[in-house]
Design a protein around this motif. Structure first.
Motif, PDB file in Angstrom:
ATOM      1  N   ASN A  60       0.811  -1.215   0.000  1.00  0.00           N
ATOM      2  CA  ASN A  60       0.000   0.000   0.000  1.00  0.00           C
ATOM      3  C   ASN A  60       0.843   1.264   0.000  1.00  0.00           C
ATOM      4  O   ASN A  60       0.464   2.267   0.597  1.00  0.00           O
ATOM      5  CB  ASN A  60      -0.924   0.000   1.227  1.00  0.00           C
ATOM      6  CG  ASN A  60      -1.892  -1.166   1.211  1.00  0.00           C
ATOM      7  OD1 ASN A  60      -2.418  -1.523   0.161  1.00  0.00           O
ATOM      8  ND2 ASN A  60      -2.119  -1.772   2.358  1.00  0.00           N
TER       9      ASN A  60
ATOM     10  N   PRO B  99       4.169   3.356  -2.603  1.00  0.00           N
ATOM     11  CA  PRO B  99       4.848   3.287  -3.901  1.00  0.00           C
ATOM     12  C   PRO B  99       5.892   2.172  -3.923  1.00  0.00           C
ATOM     13  O   PRO B  99       6.631   1.987  -2.965  1.00  0.00           O
ATOM     14  CB  PRO B  99       5.497   4.669  -4.025  1.00  0.00           C
ATOM     15  CG  PRO B  99       4.650   5.565  -3.193  1.00  0.00           C
ATOM     16  CD  PRO B  99       4.217   4.718  -2.027  1.00  0.00           C
TER      17      PRO B  99
ATOM     18  N   ARG C 222       0.456  -1.822 -14.251  1.00  0.00           N
ATOM     19  CA  ARG C 222       0.674  -0.489 -14.792  1.00  0.00           C
ATOM     20  C   ARG C 222      -0.490   0.447 -14.490  1.00  0.00           C
ATOM     21  O   ARG C 222      -0.321   1.670 -14.485  1.00  0.00           O
ATOM     22  CB  ARG C 222       0.913  -0.587 -16.301  1.00  0.00           C
ATOM     23  CG  ARG C 222       2.297  -1.154 -16.623  1.00  0.00           C
ATOM     24  CD  ARG C 222       2.528  -1.319 -18.098  1.00  0.00           C
ATOM     25  NE  ARG C 222       3.948  -1.542 -18.374  1.00  0.00           N
ATOM     26  CZ  ARG C 222       4.413  -2.256 -19.397  1.00  0.00           C
ATOM     27  NH1 ARG C 222       3.562  -2.828 -20.239  1.00  0.00           N
ATOM     28  NH2 ARG C 222       5.704  -2.407 -19.576  1.00  0.00           N
ATOM     29  N   ALA C 223      -1.655  -0.115 -14.236  1.00  0.00           N
ATOM     30  CA  ALA C 223      -2.830   0.700 -13.936  1.00  0.00           C
ATOM     31  C   ALA C 223      -2.876   1.157 -12.482  1.00  0.00           C
ATOM     32  O   ALA C 223      -3.659   2.046 -12.138  1.00  0.00           O
ATOM     33  CB  ALA C 223      -4.100  -0.089 -14.257  1.00  0.00           C
ATOM     34  N   LEU C 224      -2.036   0.583 -11.627  1.00  0.00           N
ATOM     35  CA  LEU C 224      -2.061   0.919 -10.209  1.00  0.00           C
ATOM     36  C   LEU C 224      -1.315   2.228  -9.947  1.00  0.00           C
ATOM     37  O   LEU C 224      -0.199   2.410 -10.426  1.00  0.00           O
ATOM     38  CB  LEU C 224      -1.407  -0.189  -9.384  1.00  0.00           C
ATOM     39  CG  LEU C 224      -2.147  -1.525  -9.275  1.00  0.00           C
ATOM     40  CD1 LEU C 224      -1.281  -2.535  -8.525  1.00  0.00           C
ATOM     41  CD2 LEU C 224      -3.480  -1.339  -8.554  1.00  0.00           C
ATOM     42  N   PRO C 225      -1.910   3.144  -9.176  1.00  0.00           N
ATOM     43  CA  PRO C 225      -1.184   4.363  -8.813  1.00  0.00           C
ATOM     44  C   PRO C 225      -0.025   4.042  -7.885  1.00  0.00           C
ATOM     45  O   PRO C 225      -0.131   3.201  -6.997  1.00  0.00           O
ATOM     46  CB  PRO C 225      -2.250   5.200  -8.089  1.00  0.00           C
ATOM     47  CG  PRO C 225      -3.242   4.194  -7.578  1.00  0.00           C
ATOM     48  CD  PRO C 225      -3.266   3.091  -8.595  1.00  0.00           C
ATOM     49  N   GLY C 226       1.105   4.689  -8.123  1.00  0.00           N
ATOM     50  CA  GLY C 226       2.258   4.480  -7.258  1.00  0.00           C
ATOM     51  C   GLY C 226       3.102   3.282  -7.594  1.00  0.00           C
ATOM     52  O   GLY C 226       4.083   3.010  -6.904  1.00  0.00           O
TER      53      GLY C 226
ATOM     54  N   THR D 231       5.567   1.380 -10.319  1.00  0.00           N
ATOM     55  CA  THR D 231       6.402   1.487 -11.514  1.00  0.00           C
ATOM     56  C   THR D 231       6.734   0.084 -11.999  1.00  0.00           C
ATOM     57  O   THR D 231       7.050  -0.789 -11.182  1.00  0.00           O
ATOM     58  CB  THR D 231       7.704   2.245 -11.202  1.00  0.00           C
ATOM     59  OG1 THR D 231       7.392   3.554 -10.720  1.00  0.00           O
ATOM     60  CG2 THR D 231       8.585   2.361 -12.445  1.00  0.00           C
TER      61      THR D 231
END
Length: 259
Positions: free
Chosen positions: A222, A224, A242-246, A248
């Protein structure tokens, strides 16, 4: 190869939704039953499914393999991931290395760098202990012979007293939005403490582990973090990460470079 991996992932998704018959799977994927049987055999050999009369079911949970046996599985992919991960380490960094064969491959690549290394990975202790440029801290605790690592309250207490620049995690599987999975809650508890103490978090996972949910203990991610995987990963496998915020996503080719 990529098309086969995509088809095998589709087979796993169909089996999970209740479709388990060879002929039905062949019809859904528009391939021959013999192709499905070969795919199921490969999935069975990897521990992802168990064969049944006329089809297959998901293996839950998967049997945990020993470190020595895992070192020879997907070797090229693991070496590419390790090569890319090594480029993320700068001289002077304080790094935390988890257990696992891919993390071990990374350790072998940075053994001559000028670093402070914290680890519970017993396989790397002889490597780093002989280095003149590595300041080594070993996390004590209970030993898991199957993974050649330490865990438990003592290891958790030790890591709470430390901070690191970069954490390199291994895992049995990782699912976008859910986290990574391991065989035991004790392993997950230590990884959770590791994540809390690191400025940057990297998960080293080859394509076979993406979407793999076959172990019972889970660690949500939960914060980055960065997924480092290999070119065997399909677009379908990578899309949810790739769609998840935070999050890479880094993909290593055979030379450990971004693909």
């Amino acid at each position: 190869m990529r098309r086969r991996r995509e088809r095998e992932q589709q087979i796993l998704d169909l089996i999970q939704s209740g479709e388990s018959d060879v002929d039905a799977l062949a019809g859904r994927l528009d391939v021959s039953p013999s192709t499905i049987r070969r795919d199921l055999q490969r999935l069975s050999d990897s521990g992802a499914v168990m064969r049944t009369y006329g089809g297959a079911v998901l293996s839950r949970p998967a049997a945990e393999a020993t470190l020595s046996s895992r070192e020879h599985i997907n070797l090229q992919a693991k070496q590419a991931i390790a090569a890319m991960a090594a480029t993320l380490v700068a001289d002077g960094d304080r790094v935390l290395l988890d257990v696992g064969s891919t993390v071990e491959a990374l350790g072998l690549r940075i053994k001559d760098r000028r670093l402070a290394v914290v680890t519970n990975n017993l396989a790397l202790v002889p490597v780093f202990a002989q280095s003149e440029t590595i300041e080594l801290t070993l996390l004590g605790g209970n030993v898991r012979p199957i993974s050649m690592g330490t865990f438990g309250p003592l290891a958790e207490l030790a890591i709470r007293r430390l901070t690191v620049d970069k954490l390199f995690l291994g895992a049995d599987g990782v699912v976008a939005g859910r986290g990574l999975c391991e065989a035991t809650p004790e392993q997950v508890a230590l990884k959770e403490r590791m994540v809390e103490q690191a400025s940057e978090v990297y998960l080293l996972a080859d394509a076979s582990k993406l979407g793999n949910a076959h172990q019972p203990a889970w660690l949500p991610l939960n914060r980055p973090w960065t997924l480092v995987t290999d070119v065997g990963a399909t677009a379908e496998q990578l899309r949810p990460f790739r769609a998840l915020p935070g999050v890479t996503v880094m993909v290593a080719d055979g030379d450990g470079l971004a693909a």
